[in-house]
Every structure is written in structure tokens, then in C-alpha cells.
Design an enzyme around this catalytic site. Structure first.
Site, PDB file in Angstrom:
ATOM      1  N   LYS A 140     -12.242 -64.345 -45.907  1.00 33.01           N
ATOM      2  CA  LYS A 140     -12.484 -62.906 -45.900  1.00 33.01           C
ATOM      3  C   LYS A 140     -11.277 -62.175 -46.491  1.00 33.01           C
ATOM      4  O   LYS A 140     -10.129 -62.498 -46.167  1.00 33.01           O
ATOM      5  CB  LYS A 140     -12.736 -62.413 -44.471  1.00 33.01           C
ATOM      6  CG  LYS A 140     -13.945 -63.039 -43.794  1.00 33.01           C
ATOM      7  CD  LYS A 140     -15.248 -62.524 -44.363  1.00 33.01           C
ATOM      8  CE  LYS A 140     -16.441 -63.091 -43.590  1.00 33.01           C
ATOM      9  NZ  LYS A 140     -17.718 -62.491 -44.006  1.00 33.01           N
ATOM     10  N   ASP A 168     -14.873 -63.116 -49.737  1.00 33.94           N
ATOM     11  CA  ASP A 168     -15.894 -62.183 -49.257  1.00 33.94           C
ATOM     12  C   ASP A 168     -15.217 -60.881 -48.831  1.00 33.94           C
ATOM     13  O   ASP A 168     -14.393 -60.870 -47.914  1.00 33.94           O
ATOM     14  CB  ASP A 168     -16.635 -62.800 -48.078  1.00 33.94           C
ATOM     15  CG  ASP A 168     -17.802 -61.961 -47.589  1.00 33.94           C
ATOM     16  OD1 ASP A 168     -18.004 -60.845 -48.121  1.00 33.94           O
ATOM     17  OD2 ASP A 168     -18.516 -62.409 -46.673  1.00 33.94           O
ATOM     18  N   ASN A 170     -16.995 -58.048 -47.964  1.00 32.10           N
ATOM     19  CA  ASN A 170     -17.846 -57.286 -47.045  1.00 32.10           C
ATOM     20  C   ASN A 170     -17.889 -55.800 -47.374  1.00 32.10           C
ATOM     21  O   ASN A 170     -17.672 -54.942 -46.509  1.00 32.10           O
ATOM     22  CB  ASN A 170     -17.416 -57.505 -45.598  1.00 32.10           C
ATOM     23  CG  ASN A 170     -17.811 -58.872 -45.077  1.00 32.10           C
ATOM     24  OD1 ASN A 170     -16.952 -59.710 -44.785  1.00 32.10           O
ATOM     25  ND2 ASN A 170     -19.107 -59.139 -44.969  1.00 32.10           N
ATOM     26  N   GLU A 194     -17.729 -62.091 -52.940  1.00 33.47           N
ATOM     27  CA  GLU A 194     -18.986 -61.699 -52.299  1.00 33.47           C
ATOM     28  C   GLU A 194     -18.928 -60.248 -51.845  1.00 33.47           C
ATOM     29  O   GLU A 194     -17.915 -59.806 -51.306  1.00 33.47           O
ATOM     30  CB  GLU A 194     -19.216 -62.620 -51.100  1.00 33.47           C
ATOM     31  CG  GLU A 194     -20.517 -62.403 -50.360  1.00 33.47           C
ATOM     32  CD  GLU A 194     -20.709 -63.464 -49.295  1.00 33.47           C
ATOM     33  OE1 GLU A 194     -21.358 -63.154 -48.277  1.00 33.47           O
ATOM     34  OE2 GLU A 194     -20.224 -64.597 -49.470  1.00 33.47           O
ATOM     35  N   GLU A 223     -27.019 -60.424 -48.995  1.00 27.15           N
ATOM     36  CA  GLU A 223     -27.325 -60.466 -47.567  1.00 27.15           C
ATOM     37  C   GLU A 223     -27.784 -59.120 -47.031  1.00 27.15           C
ATOM     38  O   GLU A 223     -28.471 -59.058 -46.011  1.00 27.15           O
ATOM     39  CB  GLU A 223     -26.124 -60.965 -46.767  1.00 27.15           C
ATOM     40  CG  GLU A 223     -24.937 -60.017 -46.717  1.00 27.15           C
ATOM     41  CD  GLU A 223     -23.795 -60.553 -45.874  1.00 27.15           C
ATOM     42  OE1 GLU A 223     -23.744 -60.223 -44.672  1.00 27.15           O
ATOM     43  OE2 GLU A 223     -22.971 -61.292 -46.411  1.00 27.15           O
ATOM     44  N   ASP A 246     -31.389 -63.658 -47.402  1.00 25.85           N
ATOM     45  CA  ASP A 246     -31.217 -63.636 -45.952  1.00 25.85           C
ATOM     46  C   ASP A 246     -32.599 -63.791 -45.330  1.00 25.85           C
ATOM     47  O   ASP A 246     -33.535 -63.073 -45.694  1.00 25.85           O
ATOM     48  CB  ASP A 246     -30.571 -62.323 -45.507  1.00 25.85           C
ATOM     49  CG  ASP A 246     -30.310 -62.288 -44.008  1.00 25.85           C
ATOM     50  OD1 ASP A 246     -29.151 -62.461 -43.613  1.00 25.85           O
ATOM     51  OD2 ASP A 246     -31.266 -62.096 -43.236  1.00 25.85           O
ATOM     52  N   HIS A 273     -27.121 -66.460 -47.421  1.00 26.42           N
ATOM     53  CA  HIS A 273     -26.327 -65.944 -46.311  1.00 26.42           C
ATOM     54  C   HIS A 273     -26.851 -66.596 -45.038  1.00 26.42           C
ATOM     55  O   HIS A 273     -28.055 -66.684 -44.831  1.00 26.42           O
ATOM     56  CB  HIS A 273     -26.474 -64.426 -46.224  1.00 26.42           C
ATOM     57  CG  HIS A 273     -25.904 -63.838 -44.975  1.00 26.42           C
ATOM     58  ND1 HIS A 273     -26.687 -63.231 -44.013  1.00 26.42           N
ATOM     59  CD2 HIS A 273     -24.633 -63.770 -44.527  1.00 26.42           C
ATOM     60  CE1 HIS A 273     -25.918 -62.809 -43.029  1.00 26.42           C
ATOM     61  NE2 HIS A 273     -24.668 -63.120 -43.306  1.00 26.42           N
ATOM     62  N   ALA A 274     -25.925 -67.050 -44.183  1.00 30.93           N
ATOM     63  CA  ALA A 274     -26.364 -67.692 -42.937  1.00 30.93           C
ATOM     64  C   ALA A 274     -25.292 -67.539 -41.868  1.00 30.93           C
ATOM     65  O   ALA A 274     -24.596 -68.485 -41.537  1.00 30.93           O
ATOM     66  CB  ALA A 274     -26.664 -69.168 -43.177  1.00 30.93           C
ATOM     67  N   GLY A 275     -25.172 -66.330 -41.337  1.00 27.08           N
ATOM     68  CA  GLY A 275     -24.231 -66.108 -40.248  1.00 27.08           C
ATOM     69  C   GLY A 275     -24.770 -66.669 -38.950  1.00 27.08           C
ATOM     70  O   GLY A 275     -25.618 -67.558 -38.937  1.00 27.08           O
ATOM     71  N   GLU A 304     -24.382 -71.270 -46.701  1.00 31.91           N
ATOM     72  CA  GLU A 304     -23.339 -70.896 -45.744  1.00 31.91           C
ATOM     73  C   GLU A 304     -23.584 -71.539 -44.385  1.00 31.91           C
ATOM     74  O   GLU A 304     -24.723 -71.696 -43.946  1.00 31.91           O
ATOM     75  CB  GLU A 304     -23.289 -69.375 -45.584  1.00 31.91           C
ATOM     76  CG  GLU A 304     -22.174 -68.893 -44.663  1.00 31.91           C
ATOM     77  CD  GLU A 304     -22.081 -67.372 -44.609  1.00 31.91           C
ATOM     78  OE1 GLU A 304     -20.987 -66.880 -44.274  1.00 31.91           O
ATOM     79  OE2 GLU A 304     -23.087 -66.698 -44.888  1.00 31.91           O
TER      80      GLU A 304
END
Length: 361
Positions: A140, A168, A170, A194, A223, A246, A273-275, A304
Site C-alpha cells: 500500500k 495500491d 486506494n 492500483e 474493485e 469484484d 479484487h479479493a479482500g 488477490e
């Protein structure tokens, strides 16, 4: 009992207009649509006794095409385009399915380098990830450029020059700021940046993408994309080099199918995206299907992985040698454990009771 009159006839129309004010195909309406339709897909797969990815893989191309809403995207992808892509991917399909079953889908980890982690934590997590076989890492960035330089140097030194590094932001930057900031981080050879700016700024992403080409840095986003139309425009504008679907932001499996097919049409790799909170469990099905039945490629492709909250699911993801192993239980892997649901129910669940009690004190 009152009989129906003209006022009753107006109610459906008024309700439809009210829904359009908070939509259409975006926001709370779209998220709710995804929840309901994802549940339907889960039930369908369970009825067939198959994991969702297998249900999709076993469908003939015409049936798959019938699941897709092509409205607003026919200037890029028609029904015949979609059928042609799916039909072409029939070649080698069995071999690709066997490859997934034995080796899995390549993953990358986001768990090592969140903002706010101390240097010691970063080093420890990177060391553990390397020991576990991870070769792709995401860090990040975006809070402070000098701190980013220091942290990225630390991580690159830890993982070595041959491992893959992504960044990333964000949505932290304006367009010129994104270009300037990434110019200072280019020495660490990131594969992508990202969400460098507002997820709604298609032309901004296109400008950033164009500016970063000479630095060898791609742009990844998706995402927060509302729907297939935004993805269509990102693809048309050459605004991304890595597309991040997503499983819950788009309107369920159906809309994700259209985006996977558009990405194939533009030959843009999909890296979902896969949080946490089940997103890994869900999207693994989509990306495994994409490889077997749509893209037929693993080049520059990875999914991810975030290592938390899987303990709340009855069928958690299985990671082996930094790859998603295809789930074998019937359904969409969405089912949560009953005790987890009870603990987190508002306001009577154990977790909420503790939080509310703490607030009172």
C-alpha cells in the site's frame, strides 16, 4: 374492501422511478442485486451438486451467453462475439481444468504491507510469506512519498529483484500527482499501480496509464467499478492494463461474465479484487472459470489473497504453494458458519453487545 383504482396502477411506476433515483445498476440497489443473484447461483450450483466454477465450466456456450445482459455494451461485445470467444475456448478446456485441479490459480498476497505497519512487522511478514512460497506481493502506498520510497526499498530488498511487486494507492491522488508519485517509485519495478485516482475518473486513469507506459508500470483498477458500462469505457479508453473484477460490486455472476468476456475481447488480463469477508471465497470461482473457459491464459494473471476472516466460512479457500486450489464443495462457497453469524448479528450478537456496552462506559 376497497377496489383497485387508478392510484394503485401508478404505484409500480412510482416505485420504479424511486429505485432509479438510487441506481440504476449502481449503489445500494446494485449491491443488493448482487447479493440476491449470487445466492441464486449458490443454490443452482448446490442443486447440481457442483462447485460454481464447475457449473459454469460445464455449461455450453449458448447457455452461458443467455445468462448475460448485453444492454449498453453491444458496441464492444455482442452475443455472437461472446459465443465465438466461448466456442474458441473449448479447445484445450479439459487440459486447463486438469491444470487447475493439480496446480491451482496463481495468487498474490496483500497481507504483508499495509500502511501503518512497522518496519519490523513488514520484515517479519515478508519473511514468513517467502517461506510459505509467495512470489507476488502488493504494498500500500500514497500517504507520504518519502515513507513510500523507504518502505518499498525495504520490501524489494526483502523479496529480491525477481519477485513480482505491485502497488495500491486506494484512490489517494489527483492525476498529475499520481504520475509524479509513481515516477519516484518506478525504481522498485512495480508491475502495476492500483487505483491511483478516483475510480470514476476514466479519462484520468487513461492519462495516468499513458504517462506510465515509458516507466513500464501498468494501471490496475476495478474493485469500485459500478457496472459493466464503466468497465467497457475503461477498456475503450486504454485506461487500464489489469482489470480487477469484484464478485459483489457487480451485479452477481451474470454481470461478471460480461466483463470477463469484454476483457478477453480487449486481451486485458483479469486480476480480481479479493479482500476479506468472503471475497476470496467467491471470486476464486470466477477466475478459475475465466482461465478454463474464457481467457485460456495465465500470462500476467493472478488473484488477490488476503489472509483473514476465512475462519467464518464453512468452505474457506484452500491456498497451496501460493495458488488458489479449486473448491470442490457444491455451491458458491458463500455459506458462513452459524456461530459466526449469531455472534455478529446486530444488535443482539455477542460482538455487538460488547461494542455497545463499551460505548456506554
Amino acid at each position: 374492501m376497497r377496489t383497485m383504482d387508478s392510484r394503485d396502477m401508478e404505484l409500480p411506476s412510482l416505485w420504479e422511478k424511486a429505485l432509479k433515483l438510487i441506481g440504476p445498476e449502481k449503489g445500494v440497489v446494485h449491491l443488493a442485486t448482487a447479493a440476491v443473484l449470487n445466492a441464486v447461483w449458490d443454490l443452482w450450483a448446490k442443486q447440481e451438486g457442483k462447485p460454481l466454477w464447475k457449473l459454469l465450466v460445464d455449461m455450453d456456450p449458448r447457455t452461458l451467453v443467455s445468462c448475460i445482459d448485453f444492454r449498453y455494451i453491444t458496441d464492444v461485445l455482442t452475443e455472437e462475439d461472446a459465443y465465438e470467444i466461448l466456442q474458441k475456448a473449448q479447445v484445450g478446456k479439459k487440459e486447463r481444468e486438469e491444470h487447475m485441479l493439480t496446480r491451482g490459480y496463481p495468487a498474490y498476497t496483500t497481507s504483508c504491507a499495509w500502511l501503518g505497519y512497522s518496519d519490523d512487522t513488514l520484515k517479519q511478514l515478508c519473511k514468513e510469506a517467502l517461506r510459505d512460497g509467495w512470489t507476488r506481493f502488493k504494498v500500500k502506498v500514497g500517504a507520504d512519498v518519502q515513507d513510500d520510497v523507504r518502505r518499498c526499498r525495504l520490501i524489494r530488498d526483502m523479496i529480491g529483484p525477481d519477485k513480482t511487486l505491485m502497488m495500491d494507492a486506494n484512490q489517494r491522488w489527483d492525476v498529475p500527482e499520481a504520475v509524479e508519485w509513481m515516477s519516484k517509485l518506478a525504481e522498485f519495478k512495480p508491475l502495476w499501480i492500483e487505483e491511483p485516482t478516483s475510480p470514476d475518473d476514466i479519462l484520468g486513469h487513461a492519462a495516468i496509464s499513458k504517462a506510465l507506459v515509458p516507466l513500464g508500470i501498468g494501471v490496475a483498477t476495478g474493485e469500485q467499478c459500478h457496472n459493466r458500462v464503466i468497465f467497457k469505457q475503461l477498456l475503450q479508453a486504454n485506461a487500464l492494463q489489469f482489470l480487477q473484477i469484484d464478485s459483489c460490486r457487480l451485479g452477481s455472476v451474470n454481470e461478471n461474465l460480461s466483463v470477463l468476456l469484454m476483457a478477453k475481447k480487449f486481451e486485458i488480463p483479469v486480476c480480481p479484487h479479493a479482500g476479506g469477508v468472503g471475497l476470496c471465497e467467491l471470486v476464486q470461482h470466477l477466475i478459475i472459470f475465466d482461465y478454463i473457459s474464457v481467457s485460456a491464459s495465465l500470462e500476467n494473471r493472478m488473484c488477490e489473497y488476503v489472509d483473514h476472516l476465512h475462519e467464518h466460512f464453512k468452505y474457506p479457500v484452500r491456498i497451496r504453494q501460493a495458488s488458489y486450489m479449486p473448491p470442490m464443495d457444491a455451491g458458491y462457497s458463500t455459506e458462513m458458519k452459524e456461530e459466526s453469524v449469531k455472534k455478529h448479528q446486530y444488535p443482539d450478537g455477542e460482538v455487538w453487545k460488547k461494542l455497545l456496552a463499551a460505548q456506554k462506559n
